[in-house]
Motif scaffolding. Structure first.
Motif, PDB file in Angstrom:
ATOM      1  N   LYS A  82       0.755  -1.225   0.172  1.00 27.60           N
ATOM      2  CA  LYS A  82       0.038  -0.094  -0.014  1.00 27.60           C
ATOM      3  C   LYS A  82       0.809   1.139   0.002  1.00 27.60           C
ATOM      4  O   LYS A  82       1.768   1.338   0.799  1.00 27.60           O
ATOM      5  CB  LYS A  82      -0.769  -0.027   1.338  1.00 27.60           C
ATOM      6  N   GLU A  83       0.615   2.305  -0.741  1.00 27.36           N
ATOM      7  CA  GLU A  83       1.348   3.444  -0.933  1.00 27.36           C
ATOM      8  C   GLU A  83      -0.006   4.328  -0.422  1.00 27.36           C
ATOM      9  O   GLU A  83      -1.320   4.189  -0.721  1.00 27.36           O
ATOM     10  CB  GLU A  83       2.206   3.746  -1.950  1.00 27.36           C
ATOM     11  N   THR A  84       0.363   5.778  -0.435  1.00 28.82           N
ATOM     12  CA  THR A  84      -0.624   6.766  -0.102  1.00 28.82           C
ATOM     13  C   THR A  84      -1.675   6.920  -1.250  1.00 28.82           C
ATOM     14  O   THR A  84      -2.860   7.297  -1.002  1.00 28.82           O
ATOM     15  CB  THR A  84       0.144   8.052   0.212  1.00 28.82           C
ATOM     16  N   ASP A  85      -1.047   6.625  -2.525  1.00 27.77           N
ATOM     17  CA  ASP A  85      -2.271   6.774  -3.655  1.00 27.77           C
ATOM     18  C   ASP A  85      -2.659   5.262  -4.017  1.00 27.77           C
ATOM     19  O   ASP A  85      -3.038   5.305  -5.102  1.00 27.77           O
ATOM     20  CB  ASP A  85      -1.260   7.532  -4.705  1.00 27.77           C
ATOM     21  N   GLY A  86      -2.735   4.349  -3.129  1.00 31.56           N
ATOM     22  CA  GLY A  86      -3.327   3.087  -3.328  1.00 31.56           C
ATOM     23  C   GLY A  86      -2.459   1.842  -3.416  1.00 31.56           C
ATOM     24  O   GLY A  86      -1.167   1.935  -3.249  1.00 31.56           O
ATOM     25  N   LEU A  87      -2.825   1.065  -3.822  1.00 33.65           N
ATOM     26  CA  LEU A  87      -2.188  -0.403  -3.747  1.00 33.65           C
ATOM     27  C   LEU A  87      -1.517  -0.657  -5.013  1.00 33.65           C
ATOM     28  O   LEU A  87      -1.677  -0.066  -6.157  1.00 33.65           O
ATOM     29  CB  LEU A  87      -3.172  -1.761  -3.777  1.00 33.65           C
ATOM     30  N   LYS A  88       0.080  -0.986  -4.912  1.00 35.73           N
ATOM     31  CA  LYS A  88       0.675  -1.103  -6.013  1.00 35.73           C
ATOM     32  C   LYS A  88       1.249  -2.633  -6.069  1.00 35.73           C
ATOM     33  O   LYS A  88       1.626  -3.465  -5.087  1.00 35.73           O
ATOM     34  CB  LYS A  88       2.105  -0.274  -5.401  1.00 35.73           C
ATOM     35  N   LEU A  89       1.540  -3.140  -7.187  1.00 34.35           N
ATOM     36  CA  LEU A  89       1.737  -4.483  -7.528  1.00 34.35           C
ATOM     37  C   LEU A  89       3.392  -4.563  -7.043  1.00 34.35           C
ATOM     38  O   LEU A  89       4.239  -3.609  -7.084  1.00 34.35           O
ATOM     39  CB  LEU A  89       1.788  -4.885  -9.080  1.00 34.35           C
ATOM     40  N   ASP A  90       3.650  -5.498  -6.449  1.00 38.25           N
ATOM     41  CA  ASP A  90       4.985  -5.924  -6.034  1.00 38.25           C
ATOM     42  C   ASP A  90       5.933  -6.873  -6.793  1.00 38.25           C
ATOM     43  O   ASP A  90       5.269  -7.443  -7.756  1.00 38.25           O
ATOM     44  CB  ASP A  90       4.865  -6.309  -4.368  1.00 38.25           C
ATOM     45  N   VAL A  91       7.173  -7.071  -6.596  1.00 41.90           N
ATOM     46  CA  VAL A  91       7.955  -7.935  -7.361  1.00 41.90           C
ATOM     47  C   VAL A  91       7.461  -9.265  -7.744  1.00 41.90           C
ATOM     48  O   VAL A  91       7.841  -9.884  -8.704  1.00 41.90           O
ATOM     49  CB  VAL A  91       9.270  -7.789  -6.878  1.00 41.90           C
ATOM     50  N   GLY A  92       6.779 -10.010  -6.705  1.00 42.10           N
ATOM     51  CA  GLY A  92       6.516 -11.299  -6.725  1.00 42.10           C
ATOM     52  C   GLY A  92       5.557 -11.637  -8.052  1.00 42.10           C
ATOM     53  O   GLY A  92       5.651 -12.597  -8.654  1.00 42.10           O
ATOM     54  N   VAL A  93       4.643 -10.458  -8.372  1.00 40.01           N
ATOM     55  CA  VAL A  93       3.966 -10.547  -9.427  1.00 40.01           C
ATOM     56  C   VAL A  93       4.717 -10.532 -10.793  1.00 40.01           C
ATOM     57  O   VAL A  93       4.347 -11.421 -11.637  1.00 40.01           O
ATOM     58  CB  VAL A  93       2.882  -9.381  -9.511  1.00 40.01           C
ATOM     59  N   TYR A  94       5.788  -9.971 -10.919  1.00 40.33           N
ATOM     60  CA  TYR A  94       6.691  -9.781 -12.284  1.00 40.33           C
ATOM     61  C   TYR A  94       7.433 -11.107 -12.173  1.00 40.33           C
ATOM     62  O   TYR A  94       7.885 -11.520 -13.092  1.00 40.33           O
ATOM     63  CB  TYR A  94       7.142  -8.715 -12.231  1.00 40.33           C
ATOM     64  N   MET A  95       7.673 -11.729 -10.883  1.00 43.03           N
ATOM     65  CA  MET A  95       8.417 -12.969 -10.861  1.00 43.03           C
ATOM     66  C   MET A  95       7.688 -13.982 -11.499  1.00 43.03           C
ATOM     67  O   MET A  95       8.033 -14.869 -12.224  1.00 43.03           O
ATOM     68  CB  MET A  95       8.604 -13.201  -9.374  1.00 43.03           C
ATOM     69  N   LYS A  96       6.416 -14.215 -11.049  1.00 46.86           N
ATOM     70  CA  LYS A  96       5.474 -15.093 -11.684  1.00 46.86           C
ATOM     71  C   LYS A  96       5.173 -15.111 -12.879  1.00 46.86           C
ATOM     72  O   LYS A  96       5.113 -15.972 -13.897  1.00 46.86           O
ATOM     73  CB  LYS A  96       4.075 -14.975 -10.916  1.00 46.86           C
ATOM     74  N   ALA A  97       5.259 -13.738 -13.513  1.00 45.09           N
ATOM     75  CA  ALA A  97       5.260 -13.458 -15.100  1.00 45.09           C
ATOM     76  C   ALA A  97       6.240 -14.258 -15.604  1.00 45.09           C
ATOM     77  O   ALA A  97       6.108 -14.948 -16.923  1.00 45.09           O
ATOM     78  CB  ALA A  97       5.094 -12.056 -15.405  1.00 45.09           C
ATOM     79  N   LEU A  98       7.544 -13.884 -15.250  1.00 44.16           N
ATOM     80  CA  LEU A  98       8.638 -14.266 -16.091  1.00 44.16           C
ATOM     81  C   LEU A  98       8.758 -16.079 -15.691  1.00 44.16           C
ATOM     82  O   LEU A  98       9.500 -16.475 -16.804  1.00 44.16           O
ATOM     83  CB  LEU A  98       9.701 -13.409 -15.485  1.00 44.16           C
ATOM     84  N   GLU A  99       8.464 -16.428 -14.508  1.00 47.68           N
ATOM     85  CA  GLU A  99       8.357 -17.713 -14.434  1.00 47.68           C
ATOM     86  C   GLU A  99       7.503 -18.731 -15.455  1.00 47.68           C
ATOM     87  O   GLU A  99       8.188 -19.620 -16.089  1.00 47.68           O
ATOM     88  CB  GLU A  99       7.871 -18.236 -13.092  1.00 47.68           C
ATOM     89  N   TYR A 100       6.527 -17.922 -15.827  1.00 50.87           N
ATOM     90  CA  TYR A 100       5.468 -18.707 -16.623  1.00 50.87           C
ATOM     91  C   TYR A 100       5.988 -18.408 -18.174  1.00 50.87           C
ATOM     92  O   TYR A 100       6.061 -19.363 -19.076  1.00 50.87           O
ATOM     93  CB  TYR A 100       4.203 -17.968 -16.655  1.00 50.87           C
ATOM     94  N   ALA A 101       6.653 -17.194 -18.400  1.00 52.68           N
ATOM     95  CA  ALA A 101       7.117 -17.108 -19.861  1.00 52.68           C
ATOM     96  C   ALA A 101       8.061 -17.893 -20.041  1.00 52.68           C
ATOM     97  O   ALA A 101       8.124 -18.574 -21.382  1.00 52.68           O
ATOM     98  CB  ALA A 101       7.500 -15.743 -20.036  1.00 52.68           C
ATOM     99  N   CYS A 102       9.097 -18.196 -19.239  1.00 50.15           N
ATOM    100  CA  CYS A 102      10.272 -19.120 -19.672  1.00 50.15           C
ATOM    101  C   CYS A 102      10.090 -20.414 -18.973  1.00 50.15           C
ATOM    102  O   CYS A 102      11.140 -21.255 -19.108  1.00 50.15           O
ATOM    103  CB  CYS A 102      11.529 -18.195 -18.974  1.00 50.15           C
ATOM    104  N   ASP A 103       8.984 -20.616 -18.352  1.00 43.12           N
ATOM    105  CA  ASP A 103       9.078 -22.172 -17.703  1.00 43.12           C
ATOM    106  C   ASP A 103       9.991 -22.373 -16.819  1.00 43.12           C
ATOM    107  O   ASP A 103      10.708 -23.388 -16.823  1.00 43.12           O
ATOM    108  CB  ASP A 103       8.785 -23.313 -19.049  1.00 43.12           C
ATOM    109  N   LEU A 104      10.313 -21.587 -15.850  1.00 40.98           N
ATOM    110  CA  LEU A 104      11.351 -21.805 -14.966  1.00 40.98           C
ATOM    111  C   LEU A 104      10.606 -21.516 -13.476  1.00 40.98           C
ATOM    112  O   LEU A 104       9.732 -20.964 -13.279  1.00 40.98           O
ATOM    113  CB  LEU A 104      12.442 -21.028 -15.142  1.00 40.98           C
ATOM    114  N   LYS A 105      11.417 -21.534 -12.404  1.00 44.90           N
ATOM    115  CA  LYS A 105      11.229 -21.306 -11.045  1.00 44.90           C
ATOM    116  C   LYS A 105      12.471 -20.218 -10.491  1.00 44.90           C
ATOM    117  O   LYS A 105      13.523 -20.618 -10.682  1.00 44.90           O
ATOM    118  CB  LYS A 105      11.186 -22.465 -10.035  1.00 44.90           C
ATOM    119  N   ALA A 106      11.702 -19.247 -10.070  1.00 42.90           N
ATOM    120  CA  ALA A 106      12.839 -17.969  -9.677  1.00 42.90           C
ATOM    121  C   ALA A 106      13.407 -18.452  -8.358  1.00 42.90           C
ATOM    122  O   ALA A 106      12.563 -19.288  -7.438  1.00 42.90           O
ATOM    123  CB  ALA A 106      12.080 -17.036  -9.660  1.00 42.90           C
ATOM    124  N   GLU A 107      14.480 -18.160  -8.050  1.00 42.21           N
ATOM    125  CA  GLU A 107      15.246 -18.251  -6.729  1.00 42.21           C
ATOM    126  C   GLU A 107      14.770 -16.788  -6.160  1.00 42.21           C
ATOM    127  O   GLU A 107      15.355 -15.653  -6.350  1.00 42.21           O
ATOM    128  CB  GLU A 107      16.772 -18.441  -6.794  1.00 42.21           C
TER     129      GLU A 107
END
Lengths: 229, 229
Positions: free
Chosen positions: A162-187
């Motif tokens: 949460k920030e003062t101007d609302g909820l913001k997506l965090d890094v985990g969301v983009y981790m999942k995006a790249l995991e799916y794109a490349c069919d891998l598991k992030a560390e």
């Protein structure tokens, strides 16, 4: 209450690891606000025989800038006491001889100054916020997909904050995006990775059984109130 | 060869569903290029007793614009023969009384003209490409997280595709991102969703056993070469 909850705790306890955001302060406009009672709690812990370390998944600023903010909020904290994902990642990269393509917030880039970034053979993502553009994510993806053995490090795995101007997506969301794109598991480097906590324990020279980790405000205020230290 | 591969096929076969990209044409600069032999194959199928439909996960343009491109490439195809995710989504939205927040490419927006988009109670994402900015993804996320029962529709679930200037992340990657952020499972509309294929079968009035789906160039050329039609 603490004695009942953790039998024998007071005898074996040798160190405390405090989360920062949500335990010491709440983020918000400017520096955010210190939580009531948290600064005296830190002072009480420092005056005790216990070792004290601080943990954060903050990846938008260097530890120096981050600690300066905490000092402005009234906390007696120094950089060497603070553990954050970026320096932990740097240690892992050097240990494994990896050269990162970075998709991180500009503010944290200086933490990676000592790392060779030519011909990257892995990708490191942090909470890059606005830098998570389609173009930048494509670029990180292309680095990964062209590697024989793609390696992705994620500085934390948060869903949103949460920030003062609302909820913001965090890094985990983009981790999942790249995991799916490349069919891998992030560390994951940072909370709640066991490896990350272990590095804090190593620094104190303590075992998990000798250490208390505090993740929420109620715990820290509870500790303060019960005068354990 | 076809007889050996699909025993009894020629007797029961009543319809053919052709993928488009990679079967009829390869995308690229401008309209892309028609694949060798594909246009005569379509003509042969049209001249046969078989029903013919086309399937695409194209979500960057309306069917009208998409079909116009195929016609320029030499294909005898009309809009009513083409099934794409956006119109299928519109049907689902209307059936379930849902009002979407759209995160799609501008070119496909006209497909959603007939849908009420005020006070959205679901999110629809397509291959939005450059529109997948941090800000736009945050916005879609906030709509979802504020719903009592969040519903996310994804127009396809592709990982990436190739364009002349390199690989590009596809909608599936952002579907996974929002799934993780909101701890939900998206409903996929388009290939390979069984619901999507069923809508094509319904349109032909055929059973799956009476239909052949062609997903790769080699199959379509094979069919053409063996003069099954």
């Amino acid at each position: 209450m603490a004695d009942a909850g953790w039998p024998g705790c007071s005898k074996s306890l040798k160190g405390v690891v405090l989360d920062m955001c949500g335990v010491l302060y709440d983020s918000g406009e400017g520096d955010g606000v210190a939580l009531p009672g948290s600064s005296p709690s830190v002072e009480a812990l420092k005056a005790s025989d216990l070792q004290l370390r601080f943990c954060t998944n903050e990846t938008q600023a260097t530890r120096e800038k981050f600690v300066a903010k905490l000092q402005r909020l009234g906390f007696d904290i120094c950089v060497s006491e603070v553990f954050s994902p970026a320096p932990a990642a740097v240690a892992v990269l050097k240990e494994r001889g990896l050269k990162p393509h970075l998709l991180v917030y500009d503010g944290v880039l200086p933490e990676f100054d000592s790392v060779d970034k030519t011909n990257p053979n892995c990708v490191v993502i942090g909470d890059a916020a606005e830098k998570f553009s389609y173009q930048n994510l494509n670029e990180a993806f292309r680095v990964l997909i062209n590697l024989e053995k793609p390696v992705l490090f994620s500085l934390g795995q948060g869903r949103y904050y949460k920030e003062t101007d609302g909820l913001k997506l965090d890094v985990g969301v983009y981790m999942k995006a790249l995991e799916y794109a490349c069919d891998l598991k992030a560390e994951v480097i940072g909370k709640p990775s066991p490896m990350f906590f272990q590095s804090v324990l190593n620094d104190m020279g303590l075992q998990p059984s000798e250490t208390l980790s505090v993740h929420s405000t109620s715990s820290v205020l509870g500790l303060h109130t019960s005068h354990q230290f």
